[in-house]
Scaffold this active site. Structure first.
Site, PDB file in Angstrom:
ATOM      1  N   SER A 191      33.297  85.576   3.822  1.00 47.58           N
ATOM      2  CA  SER A 191      32.900  84.400   3.043  1.00 47.58           C
ATOM      3  C   SER A 191      34.127  83.707   2.478  1.00 47.58           C
ATOM      4  O   SER A 191      34.848  84.234   1.636  1.00 47.58           O
ATOM      5  CB  SER A 191      31.961  84.803   1.906  1.00 47.58           C
ATOM      6  OG  SER A 191      31.818  83.695   1.055  1.00 47.58           O
ATOM      7  N   HIS A 210      31.813  82.379   7.108  1.00 47.19           N
ATOM      8  CA  HIS A 210      30.674  81.982   6.275  1.00 47.19           C
ATOM      9  C   HIS A 210      31.176  81.046   5.173  1.00 47.19           C
ATOM     10  O   HIS A 210      32.118  81.382   4.452  1.00 47.19           O
ATOM     11  CB  HIS A 210      30.058  83.248   5.686  1.00 47.19           C
ATOM     12  CG  HIS A 210      28.826  83.036   4.879  1.00 47.19           C
ATOM     13  ND1 HIS A 210      27.572  82.945   5.441  1.00 47.19           N
ATOM     14  CD2 HIS A 210      28.644  82.916   3.542  1.00 47.19           C
ATOM     15  CE1 HIS A 210      26.678  82.770   4.489  1.00 47.19           C
ATOM     16  NE2 HIS A 210      27.293  82.749   3.317  1.00 47.19           N
ATOM     17  N   ASP A 254      30.154  78.881   1.815  1.00 46.41           N
ATOM     18  CA  ASP A 254      29.142  78.755   0.763  1.00 46.41           C
ATOM     19  C   ASP A 254      29.260  77.430   0.033  1.00 46.41           C
ATOM     20  O   ASP A 254      30.179  77.212  -0.751  1.00 46.41           O
ATOM     21  CB  ASP A 254      29.317  79.892  -0.248  1.00 46.41           C
ATOM     22  CG  ASP A 254      28.907  81.228   0.330  1.00 46.41           C
ATOM     23  OD1 ASP A 254      27.763  81.324   0.802  1.00 46.41           O
ATOM     24  OD2 ASP A 254      29.723  82.175   0.297  1.00 46.41           O
ATOM     25  N   MET A 277      27.759  74.983  -2.741  1.00 45.03           N
ATOM     26  CA  MET A 277      26.903  75.039  -3.945  1.00 45.03           C
ATOM     27  C   MET A 277      27.033  73.729  -4.714  1.00 45.03           C
ATOM     28  O   MET A 277      28.119  73.165  -4.825  1.00 45.03           O
ATOM     29  CB  MET A 277      27.347  76.185  -4.849  1.00 45.03           C
ATOM     30  CG  MET A 277      27.420  77.527  -4.151  1.00 45.03           C
ATOM     31  SD  MET A 277      27.752  78.856  -5.309  1.00 45.03           S
ATOM     32  CE  MET A 277      28.103  80.215  -4.170  1.00 45.03           C
ATOM     33  N   HIS A 335      26.346  77.904   4.653  1.00 45.70           N
ATOM     34  CA  HIS A 335      25.225  78.327   3.794  1.00 45.70           C
ATOM     35  C   HIS A 335      25.057  77.306   2.674  1.00 45.70           C
ATOM     36  O   HIS A 335      25.865  77.259   1.753  1.00 45.70           O
ATOM     37  CB  HIS A 335      25.568  79.731   3.251  1.00 45.70           C
ATOM     38  CG  HIS A 335      24.555  80.311   2.333  1.00 45.70           C
ATOM     39  ND1 HIS A 335      24.817  81.429   1.559  1.00 45.70           N
ATOM     40  CD2 HIS A 335      23.279  79.950   2.050  1.00 45.70           C
ATOM     41  CE1 HIS A 335      23.746  81.715   0.843  1.00 45.70           C
ATOM     42  NE2 HIS A 335      22.799  80.834   1.106  1.00 45.70           N
ATOM     43  N   MET A 357      23.560  76.087  -0.498  1.00 48.18           N
ATOM     44  CA  MET A 357      22.819  76.407  -1.725  1.00 48.18           C
ATOM     45  C   MET A 357      22.757  75.120  -2.533  1.00 48.18           C
ATOM     46  O   MET A 357      23.417  74.968  -3.558  1.00 48.18           O
ATOM     47  CB  MET A 357      23.535  77.534  -2.477  1.00 48.18           C
ATOM     48  CG  MET A 357      23.357  78.887  -1.791  1.00 48.18           C
ATOM     49  SD  MET A 357      24.599  80.078  -2.269  1.00 48.18           S
ATOM     50  CE  MET A 357      25.873  79.641  -1.103  1.00 48.18           C
ATOM     51  N   MET A 375      19.205  87.156   1.233  1.00 46.85           N
ATOM     52  CA  MET A 375      20.179  87.294   0.140  1.00 46.85           C
ATOM     53  C   MET A 375      20.058  88.686  -0.470  1.00 46.85           C
ATOM     54  O   MET A 375      18.967  89.131  -0.817  1.00 46.85           O
ATOM     55  CB  MET A 375      19.928  86.249  -0.950  1.00 46.85           C
ATOM     56  CG  MET A 375      20.243  84.820  -0.565  1.00 46.85           C
ATOM     57  SD  MET A 375      21.912  84.526   0.065  1.00 46.85           S
ATOM     58  CE  MET A 375      22.939  85.090  -1.300  1.00 46.85           C
ATOM     59  N   PHE A 429      27.441  83.285  -6.896  1.00 55.19           N
ATOM     60  CA  PHE A 429      28.798  83.792  -7.133  1.00 55.19           C
ATOM     61  C   PHE A 429      29.122  84.934  -6.171  1.00 55.19           C
ATOM     62  O   PHE A 429      28.230  85.699  -5.798  1.00 55.19           O
ATOM     63  CB  PHE A 429      28.926  84.313  -8.574  1.00 55.19           C
ATOM     64  CG  PHE A 429      28.654  83.234  -9.593  1.00 55.19           C
ATOM     65  CD1 PHE A 429      29.660  82.374 -10.008  1.00 55.19           C
ATOM     66  CD2 PHE A 429      27.376  83.046 -10.098  1.00 55.19           C
ATOM     67  CE1 PHE A 429      29.411  81.349 -10.915  1.00 55.19           C
ATOM     68  CE2 PHE A 429      27.103  82.027 -11.014  1.00 55.19           C
ATOM     69  CZ  PHE A 429      28.129  81.181 -11.425  1.00 55.19           C
ATOM     70  N   ASP A 455      23.663  88.741   2.885  1.00 56.60           N
ATOM     71  CA  ASP A 455      24.754  88.089   2.155  1.00 56.60           C
ATOM     72  C   ASP A 455      24.748  88.506   0.690  1.00 56.60           C
ATOM     73  O   ASP A 455      23.764  88.285  -0.021  1.00 56.60           O
ATOM     74  CB  ASP A 455      24.549  86.569   2.283  1.00 56.60           C
ATOM     75  CG  ASP A 455      25.624  85.737   1.602  1.00 56.60           C
ATOM     76  OD1 ASP A 455      26.633  86.304   1.163  1.00 56.60           O
ATOM     77  OD2 ASP A 455      25.436  84.503   1.534  1.00 56.60           O
TER      78      ASP A 455
HETATM   79  C1  DX5 Z   1      26.739  84.221  -2.973  1.00 53.43           C
HETATM   80  C2  DX5 Z   1      27.313  83.755  -1.658  1.00 53.43           C
HETATM   81  C3  DX5 Z   1      27.970  84.831  -0.890  1.00 53.43           C
HETATM   82  C4  DX5 Z   1      29.196  85.409  -1.533  1.00 53.43           C
HETATM   83  C5  DX5 Z   1      29.413  86.785  -0.986  1.00 53.43           C
HETATM   84  O1  DX5 Z   1      25.993  83.190  -3.539  1.00 53.43           O
HETATM   85  O2  DX5 Z   1      26.274  83.215  -0.869  1.00 53.43           O
HETATM   86  O3  DX5 Z   1      28.252  84.420   0.435  1.00 53.43           O
HETATM   87  O4  DX5 Z   1      30.327  84.626  -1.334  1.00 53.43           O
HETATM   88  O5  DX5 Z   1      30.496  87.350  -1.651  1.00 53.43           O
HETATM   89  P1  DX5 Z   1      30.635  88.924  -1.891  1.00 53.43           P
HETATM   90  O6  DX5 Z   1      30.752  89.558  -0.550  1.00 53.43           O
HETATM   91  O7  DX5 Z   1      31.858  89.009  -2.720  1.00 53.43           O
HETATM   92  O8  DX5 Z   1      29.380  89.390  -2.607  1.00 53.43           O
HETATM   93 ZN    ZN Z   2      26.560  82.825   1.344  1.00 58.08          ZN
END
Ligand code: DX5
Ligand code: ZN
Length: 215
Positions: free
Chosen positions: A6, A31, A33, A35, A64, A66, A135, A141, A173
């Site tokens: 990620s 990946h 993220d 947000m 991804h 969010m 998830m 986070f 994830d």
């Molecule tokens: C959380 C994200 C994840 C996150 C995973 O909202 O969607 O992708 O970055 O990070 P770790 O592996 O540190 O939990």
């Molecule tokens: Zn993610």
């Protein structure tokens, strides 16, 4: 088991080098993220950052989203170079129409469920999906603890999909590391996202190899 580091845990001052480092370390996909500070209580980056990163690696970009209204931005993410776009079943967009929109750009469509959402929420959309993202933390986070009680959703989705003639990958994830990856593999997960577990490891290649071995 495929490993998707990620990008959220990378050193953003060296975005390109970080992507090159992950490709050399043996990552299967990246990946990313996204947000919006509304769907989740955190803001990260949008399509322009993904576009800047795109020339640095050939690895597929697993984006991804969010965000509350993903349908408004699918074109931007498709044009930025996304290979897979995941939206959340809990978002405010029309889910079926947004998945159709993703597919219309030739991008693979995926749907994610937050911890409090049952696996059955994705069942009506399986014919539009390449992947389901389960998830294993509350989204928002990196660096949170793995929720092992989410794993039964994996078998539930795989069973239902198989019974209805759909071949779907399952990604997990959140909180996946050397301590938790074996459970993920046993549950039937195809792709594991790992942020802190890979980017913050002293040797990313070793970390990825170890995750694959433990799986
Ligand atoms: C959380 C994200 C994840 C996150 C995973 O909202 O969607 O992708 O970055 O990070 P770790 O592996 O540190 O939990
Ligand atoms: Zn993610």
């Amino acid at each position: 088991m495929q490993i998707a580091p990620s990008f959220l845990s990378c050193d953003f001052s060296k975005l390109g080098e970080e992507l090159e480092r992950m490709e050399k370390a043996g990552a299967d996909l990246i990946h990313l993220d996204v947000m919006d500070g509304h769907f989740v209580p955190n803001i990260t980056f949008g399509a322009p950052v993904i576009k800047w990163g795109r020339p640095y690696t050939k690895l597929p970009f697993d984006v991804h989203l969010m965000i509350s209204e993903p349908h408004r931005y699918i074109k931007d993410f498709a044009e930025a170079g996304a290979d897979i776009i995941t939206i959340h079943v809990e978002c405010d967009s029309d889910i079926g129409a947004t998945l159709d929109l993703i597919n219309s750009f030739g991008v693979k469509a995926a749907l994610s469920v937050k911890p409090n959402t049952p696996a059955s929420a994705v069942f009506p959309y399986l014919d539009k999906l390449y992947m389901v993202l389960v998830m294993t933390v509350e989204p928002g986070f990196g660096g949170q603890s793995f929720m092992a009680d989410m794993l039964p959703k994996v078998g539930e989705i795989k069973r239902y999909a198989r019974e209805h003639g759909h071949d779907i990958l399952i990604e997990a994830d959140g909180g996946i590391n050397e301590q938790t990856i074996a459970e993920c593999a046993a549950a039937g997960i195809d792709i594991s996202v790992s942020g802190t577990g890979v980017f913050k490891a002293p040797d990313a290649a070793k970390a990825i190899a170890q995750l694959k071995e433990l799986a």
